[in-house]
Design a protein around this motif. Structure first.
Motif, PDB file in Angstrom:
ATOM      1  N   ALA A   1      -2.328   2.111   3.798  1.00 32.15           N
ATOM      2  CA  ALA A   1      -3.619   2.607   3.301  1.00 32.15           C
ATOM      3  C   ALA A   1      -4.753   2.112   4.187  1.00 32.15           C
ATOM      4  O   ALA A   1      -4.599   1.149   4.939  1.00 32.15           O
ATOM      5  CB  ALA A   1      -3.848   2.125   1.877  1.00 32.15           C
ATOM      6  N   ASN A   2      -5.889   2.745   4.060  1.00 35.97           N
ATOM      7  CA  ASN A   2      -7.104   2.264   4.717  1.00 35.97           C
ATOM      8  C   ASN A   2      -7.813   1.281   3.798  1.00 35.97           C
ATOM      9  O   ASN A   2      -8.045   1.582   2.624  1.00 35.97           O
ATOM     10  CB  ASN A   2      -8.043   3.434   5.013  1.00 35.97           C
ATOM     11  N   GLY A   3      -8.139   0.114   4.318  1.00 37.49           N
ATOM     12  CA  GLY A   3      -8.960  -0.857   3.589  1.00 37.49           C
ATOM     13  C   GLY A   3      -8.368  -1.452   2.328  1.00 37.49           C
ATOM     14  O   GLY A   3      -9.112  -1.745   1.401  1.00 37.49           O
TER      15      GLY A   3
ATOM     16  N   ALA B   1       4.249  10.861  10.560  1.00 42.87           N
ATOM     17  CA  ALA B   1       3.726  10.063  11.671  1.00 42.87           C
ATOM     18  C   ALA B   1       3.027   8.774  11.232  1.00 42.87           C
ATOM     19  O   ALA B   1       3.249   7.708  11.819  1.00 42.87           O
ATOM     20  CB  ALA B   1       2.764  10.901  12.503  1.00 42.87           C
ATOM     21  N   THR B   2       2.186   8.862  10.187  1.00 42.72           N
ATOM     22  CA  THR B   2       1.458   7.664   9.762  1.00 42.72           C
ATOM     23  C   THR B   2       2.458   6.593   9.353  1.00 42.72           C
ATOM     24  O   THR B   2       2.375   5.434   9.788  1.00 42.72           O
ATOM     25  CB  THR B   2       0.515   8.000   8.587  1.00 42.72           C
ATOM     26  N   SER B   3       3.424   7.001   8.550  1.00 47.48           N
ATOM     27  CA  SER B   3       4.418   6.047   8.046  1.00 47.48           C
ATOM     28  C   SER B   3       5.317   5.544   9.170  1.00 47.48           C
ATOM     29  O   SER B   3       5.685   4.370   9.202  1.00 47.48           O
ATOM     30  CB  SER B   3       5.280   6.721   6.984  1.00 47.48           C
TER      31      SER B   3
ATOM     32  N   PRO C   1      -5.706  15.681   7.101  1.00 47.91           N
ATOM     33  CA  PRO C   1      -5.514  15.353   5.678  1.00 47.91           C
ATOM     34  C   PRO C   1      -5.800  13.885   5.360  1.00 47.91           C
ATOM     35  O   PRO C   1      -5.745  13.028   6.241  1.00 47.91           O
ATOM     36  CB  PRO C   1      -4.030  15.649   5.431  1.00 47.91           C
ATOM     37  N   ASP C   2      -6.107  13.633   4.124  1.00 50.09           N
ATOM     38  CA  ASP C   2      -6.207  12.267   3.604  1.00 50.09           C
ATOM     39  C   ASP C   2      -5.782  12.333   2.138  1.00 50.09           C
ATOM     40  O   ASP C   2      -5.056  13.256   1.750  1.00 50.09           O
ATOM     41  CB  ASP C   2      -7.632  11.706   3.795  1.00 50.09           C
ATOM     42  N   VAL C   3      -6.262  11.407   1.322  1.00 50.84           N
ATOM     43  CA  VAL C   3      -5.800  11.331  -0.063  1.00 50.84           C
ATOM     44  C   VAL C   3      -6.029  12.671  -0.793  1.00 50.84           C
ATOM     45  O   VAL C   3      -7.142  13.206  -0.785  1.00 50.84           O
ATOM     46  CB  VAL C   3      -6.520  10.180  -0.805  1.00 50.84           C
TER      47      VAL C   3
HETATM   48  P1  NAD Z   1      -1.596  10.931  -0.925  1.00 52.01           P
HETATM   49  O1  NAD Z   1      -2.560  11.657  -1.738  1.00 52.01           O
HETATM   50  O2  NAD Z   1      -0.467  11.691  -0.307  1.00 52.01           O
HETATM   51  O3  NAD Z   1      -0.945   9.742  -1.781  1.00 52.01           O
HETATM   52  C1  NAD Z   1      -1.701   8.782  -2.470  1.00 52.01           C
HETATM   53  C2  NAD Z   1      -0.755   8.057  -3.410  1.00 52.01           C
HETATM   54  O4  NAD Z   1      -1.437   6.962  -3.994  1.00 52.01           O
HETATM   55  C3  NAD Z   1      -0.245   8.910  -4.562  1.00 52.01           C
HETATM   56  O5  NAD Z   1       1.111   8.614  -4.811  1.00 52.01           O
HETATM   57  C4  NAD Z   1      -1.098   8.442  -5.749  1.00 52.01           C
HETATM   58  O6  NAD Z   1      -0.428   8.600  -6.990  1.00 52.01           O
HETATM   59  C5  NAD Z   1      -1.246   6.984  -5.404  1.00 52.01           C
HETATM   60  N1  NAD Z   1      -2.391   6.367  -6.061  1.00 52.01           N
HETATM   61  C6  NAD Z   1      -3.625   6.887  -6.286  1.00 52.01           C
HETATM   62  N2  NAD Z   1      -4.377   5.994  -6.951  1.00 52.01           N
HETATM   63  C7  NAD Z   1      -3.606   4.901  -7.112  1.00 52.01           C
HETATM   64  C8  NAD Z   1      -3.802   3.634  -7.725  1.00 52.01           C
HETATM   65  N3  NAD Z   1      -4.976   3.341  -8.294  1.00 52.01           N
HETATM   66  N4  NAD Z   1      -2.785   2.749  -7.708  1.00 52.01           N
HETATM   67  C9  NAD Z   1      -1.599   3.069  -7.118  1.00 52.01           C
HETATM   68  N5  NAD Z   1      -1.354   4.237  -6.552  1.00 52.01           N
HETATM   69  C10 NAD Z   1      -2.334   5.132  -6.555  1.00 52.01           C
HETATM   70  O7  NAD Z   1      -2.427  10.147   0.189  1.00 52.01           O
HETATM   71  P2  NAD Z   1      -1.941   9.577   1.582  1.00 52.01           P
HETATM   72  O8  NAD Z   1      -2.255  10.575   2.631  1.00 52.01           O
HETATM   73  O9  NAD Z   1      -0.552   9.057   1.447  1.00 52.01           O
HETATM   74  O10 NAD Z   1      -2.962   8.367   1.790  1.00 52.01           O
HETATM   75  C11 NAD Z   1      -2.723   7.068   1.262  1.00 52.01           C
HETATM   76  C12 NAD Z   1      -3.544   6.061   2.042  1.00 52.01           C
HETATM   77  O11 NAD Z   1      -3.188   6.121   3.413  1.00 52.01           O
HETATM   78  C13 NAD Z   1      -5.061   6.271   2.004  1.00 52.01           C
HETATM   79  O12 NAD Z   1      -5.693   5.015   2.053  1.00 52.01           O
HETATM   80  C14 NAD Z   1      -5.327   7.017   3.283  1.00 52.01           C
HETATM   81  O13 NAD Z   1      -6.669   6.874   3.723  1.00 52.01           O
HETATM   82  C15 NAD Z   1      -4.353   6.340   4.196  1.00 52.01           C
HETATM   83  N6  NAD Z   1      -3.991   7.089   5.392  1.00 52.01           N
HETATM   84  C16 NAD Z   1      -3.426   8.314   5.331  1.00 52.01           C
HETATM   85  C17 NAD Z   1      -3.078   8.969   6.493  1.00 52.01           C
HETATM   86  C18 NAD Z   1      -2.351  10.288   6.484  1.00 52.01           C
HETATM   87  O14 NAD Z   1      -1.931  10.733   7.559  1.00 52.01           O
HETATM   88  N7  NAD Z   1      -2.135  10.921   5.362  1.00 52.01           N
HETATM   89  C19 NAD Z   1      -3.339   8.377   7.729  1.00 52.01           C
HETATM   90  C20 NAD Z   1      -3.933   7.108   7.775  1.00 52.01           C
HETATM   91  C21 NAD Z   1      -4.234   6.476   6.590  1.00 52.01           C
END
Ligand code: NAD
Length: 395
Positions: A295-297, A168-170, A124-126
């Protein structure tokens, strides 16, 4: 690090990028064609690995960048995977569950030739979650004629997901922030925290850091942010978000913008939304002592330099959020061996790997006098270069 320029030349380019058209019959009876993509960057250590993002603005360049980061991330934590990423240009918030299921299954079908348990294992990702991973697992398995849970990670527990994967990520982000805080002699108990993004990563990061006694003073989502200097209970905020669709309007808080959240006077800032949030323009105003990149990047290279000069300790994404792929790896190993491990076992292994990776990066940070991101790149590229040199170039 005197990286061999041949290796740099190789790694600048993804190995493969597949762009597919995805026709879906929408609920209104009309056909809509979406664009999906899967980029496989490099696979010197093992199968490609990386998430799939559903977002209206996702594009090939972004997916390529995310794929490279995955190669680097898996190398930082030393797990036997390469890097990949996927994306579909769509707005899941405006689609029904039925439409999302058809879209996910069609995408799986279109990329089936290049994924697989030993080829490329999505996650999964966003705006994708366990639900989409279960559909991918099902579609792939139906095509093979037998169950192949190891084709995808981040699945629901009921179909081979790993205990501990959801957080896990968190958990990894919070472990690396804790290690950084130790070096900076910052007590997590009572430390103030702002979290941008309240999805999978942001929410659990808030919950887990609160367990150390830190105070969550601000959180946000795509609709905006909330602030209360006395702290909020992240679980209650999530109940509010589930009811209303946003964190905004949570009782007892002041509404703030996402930009304001980043600049709050807090001890710890956790960007957990999207890329390019800390820029040259706002970096001089960042007051946090530690930035833990869930987040990434989220930080641009220009902002990185400014933060480093200003003494802000950045735990870079490729280290801070590597807990997700680390437990994904554990899920894959459990599926391949048809075993299931206890949550304690998963969390203990994650803790060990994250602390070890942090220490390795921190050592280079001290030795080379570079910021933590460069240190993490050095650790990763040393490993990748060694593997590429050992394998050589085909043919
Ligand atoms: P998610 O879809 O569960 O959550 C994304 C959150 O960001 C949502 O609350 C959304 O409302 C918010 N958001 C979207 N656009 C925004 C903006 N412009 N300003 C502020 N908030 C905004 O996604 P996720 O899985 O939690 O991923 C978040 C980040 O973490 C991404 O960069 C993702 O690549 C990275 N990441 C995720 C994982 C994972 O295991 N899910 C692992 C490594 C990295």
């Amino acid at each position: 690090m005197n990286l061999n320029p041949d290796i740099l030349e190789l790694l600048k380019n993804p190995k493969r990028a597949l762009v597919v058209s995805l026709p879906v019959r929408m609920d209104n009876g009309r056909i809509k064609v979406f664009t999906g993509m899967r980029v496989q960057h490099w696979d010197a250590f093992g199968p490609f690995k990386g998430g799939i993002r559903y977002h209206p603005q996702v594009c090939l360049d972004e997916v390529k960048a995310l794929a490279i980061w995955m190669s680097i991330k898996t190398a930082v934590v030393g797990i036997p995977y390469g890097g990949a990423k996927g994306g579909i240009i769509c707005n899941p918030k405006e689609m029904s569950v039925n439409e999302l299921e058809h879209l996910t299954r069609r995408f799986t079908h279109e990329i089936m030739d290049i994924i697989g348990p030993y080829r490329d294992v999505p996650a999964p990702d966003v705006y994708t979650s366990e639900r989409e991973m279960a559909w991918i697992y099902d579609t792939y398995s139906e095509a093979q004629g037998y169950a192949v849970p190891e084709v995808v990670t981040g699945k629901p527990i009921s179909v081979g997901g790993s205990l501990g994967r959801r957080e896990a990520t968190s958990r990894g982000t919070v472990i690396t922030i804790r290690e950084a805080a130790k070096r900076l002699k910052l007590n997590l108990k009572g430390a103030s925290v702002a979290v941008q993004g309240f999805g999978n990563v942001g929410y659990y990061a808030a919950v887990l850091i609160a367990e150390y006694g830190s105070k969550i003073v601000a959180v946000s989502d795509s609709q905006g942010g909330i602030y209360n200097p006395d702290g909020v209970n992240p679980k209650k905020v999530m109940e509010h978000k589930n009811k209303t669709g946003s964190v905004v309007g949570y009782p007892g808080t002041k509404q703030i913008s996402n930009a304001e959240l980043l600049e709050l006077d807090v001890d710890i800032l956790i960007p957990a939304a999207l890329e390019n949030q800390l820029l040259a323009e706002n970096a001089p105003r960042i007051k946090a002592k530690i930035v833990g990149e869930g987040a990434n990047g989220p930080t641009t290279p220009e902002a990185d330099e400014i933060l480093y000069k200003n003494g802000v300790f950045v735990v870079p994404d490729i280290l801070a959020n590597a807990g997700g792929v680390t437990v994904s790896y554990m899920e894959w190993v459990q599926n391949l061996t048809r075993e299931s491990w206890s949550e304690d076992e998963v969390n203990t292994k994650l803790e060990q790997r994250m602390v070890q990776a942090f220490n390795e990066v921190y050592q280079v940070y001290q030795q080379e006098k570079v910021h933590m991101r460069t240190a993490a790149y050095i650790v990763a590229f040393r490993r990748i270069a060694e593997a590429v040199e050992a394998r050589g170039i085909f043919p």
